[in-house]
Enzyme design. Structure first.
Site, PDB file in Angstrom:
ATOM      1  N   HIS A 183       0.832  -1.209   0.000  1.00  0.00           N
ATOM      2  CA  HIS A 183       0.000   0.000   0.000  1.00  0.00           C
ATOM      3  C   HIS A 183       0.864   1.256   0.000  1.00  0.00           C
ATOM      4  O   HIS A 183       0.517   2.263  -0.609  1.00  0.00           O
ATOM      5  CB  HIS A 183      -0.916   0.018   1.233  1.00  0.00           C
ATOM      6  CG  HIS A 183      -1.913  -1.088   1.265  1.00  0.00           C
ATOM      7  ND1 HIS A 183      -1.809  -2.159   2.134  1.00  0.00           N
ATOM      8  CD2 HIS A 183      -3.040  -1.294   0.552  1.00  0.00           C
ATOM      9  CE1 HIS A 183      -2.839  -2.967   1.949  1.00  0.00           C
ATOM     10  NE2 HIS A 183      -3.597  -2.478   0.995  1.00  0.00           N
ATOM     11  N   ARG A 187      -3.394 -10.416   3.985  1.00  0.00           N
ATOM     12  CA  ARG A 187      -3.719 -11.781   4.427  1.00  0.00           C
ATOM     13  C   ARG A 187      -2.484 -12.599   4.794  1.00  0.00           C
ATOM     14  O   ARG A 187      -2.620 -13.667   5.395  1.00  0.00           O
ATOM     15  CB  ARG A 187      -4.560 -12.505   3.369  1.00  0.00           C
ATOM     16  CG  ARG A 187      -5.956 -11.917   3.224  1.00  0.00           C
ATOM     17  CD  ARG A 187      -6.902 -12.801   2.435  1.00  0.00           C
ATOM     18  NE  ARG A 187      -8.274 -12.359   2.540  1.00  0.00           N
ATOM     19  CZ  ARG A 187      -8.918 -11.601   1.639  1.00  0.00           C
ATOM     20  NH1 ARG A 187      -8.281 -11.212   0.556  1.00  0.00           N
ATOM     21  NH2 ARG A 187     -10.177 -11.227   1.840  1.00  0.00           N
TER      22      ARG A 187
END
Ligand code: PAF
Length: 277
Positions: free
Chosen positions: A34, A187
């Protein structure tokens, strides 16, 4: 950095902007990947533009037996990452705000969404398209950044923008990897120590298989290599063209995609299959 929970306040702030507005939609639990999206957004925004990160765990893109409740929501950490990466604003609406009572309108892409992850996660891309369309309408970005790790999602968003005529340029961001090659993902935090140790073997298998010639041989090799990873269960491995159809030959640009469960965690990854000379 501004933090908005209210769509109305975000909209008012956005309407005061004179330069580019570059959107980075995320579900939070921000990691290096990100950070790269936000940094790329900053470069695209240029000196007069702004970067808006949205943090929203979107319920409509999770299936009934998926990890919506368990999905990590470390808001303080996320805001610190946004600030350090140079975001100008963060939009973090409360869960109910994006789906008011009686919500019954969805955006659905019906071709690219039907294959690969769309097959194993029915309704997932409908949820993604719906929330991304809403965020585009709210924030009215000139540009929006999406990671190449979610290759199918990127192609579907491009199709939605083309089909509905959103005046937004889609900016792809190359996949960020950990030092051992594992694609950065929120995840990854679900993996236990053993799974984490084996996880980079997925990327290694894709790279090794991609050295072979025909798409069919490449898929066979990647499948054989990934089957050998302890605890791995293959969801799909495919070599596809730009329309996500099976790649027929190596004369055109292709992509090798994998979705693999390691224990309970579903990991996805992909690499380019450039045309052969
Ligand atoms: O890629 C994601 O994190 C999500 O699918 C997105 C684009 C933020 C929509 O919720």
């Amino acid at each position: 950095m501004k933090v908005f929970e209210s769509a109305e306040l975000l909209r008012r702030w956005r309407n005061r902007q004179k330069g580019r507005v570059v959107l980075v939609p995320t579900m939070g639990a921000l990691h290096h990947g990100h950070e790269a999206l936000i940094q790329l957004a900053n470069r695209r925004a240029g000196p007069h533009g702004v970067v808006v990160v949205t943090i929203f765990v979107n319920p409509s893109q999770f299936g009934p037996n998926e990890d919506y409740d368990a999905y990590p929501r470390p808001l303080r950490h996320d805001l610190a990452v946004c600030r350090a990466a140079g975001a100008d604003a963060v939009f973090h609406p409360p869960p109910g705000a994006m789906y008011p009572d009686g919500f019954s309108t969805f955006v659905e892409e019906v071709s690219l969404s039907r294959t690969l992850c769309g097959k194993s996660r029915p309704g997932h891309f409908r949820g993604v398209c719906t929330i991304v369309a809403k965020l585009f309408l709210l924030a009215q970005p000139t540009h929006a950044v999406f990671g190449e790790k979610d290759w199918q999602q990127l192609q579907i968003i491009r199709a939605m923008v083309r089909d509905l005529g959103f005046p937004v340029s889609i900016v792809p961001c190359p996949t960020v990897r950990e030092a051992d090659g594992l694609a950065a993902s929120s995840r990854n935090a679900y993996l236990d120590t053993g799974e984490r140790r084996h996880a980079p073997a997925i990327h290694r298998a894709l790279l090794e298989a991609a050295r072979l010639g025909s798409p069919a041989t490449i898929v066979r090799k990647a499948t054989a290599l990934i089957r050998r990873i302890p605890g791995a269960r293959i969801d799909h491995i495919a070599a596809v063209d730009s329309l996500l159809k099976p790649l027929r030959n190596r004369q055109v640009e292709g992509r090798l995609l994998a979705a693999v469960f390691l224990g309970k965690t579903r990991l996805i990854d992909n690499i380019p299959l450039p045309p052969l000379p």
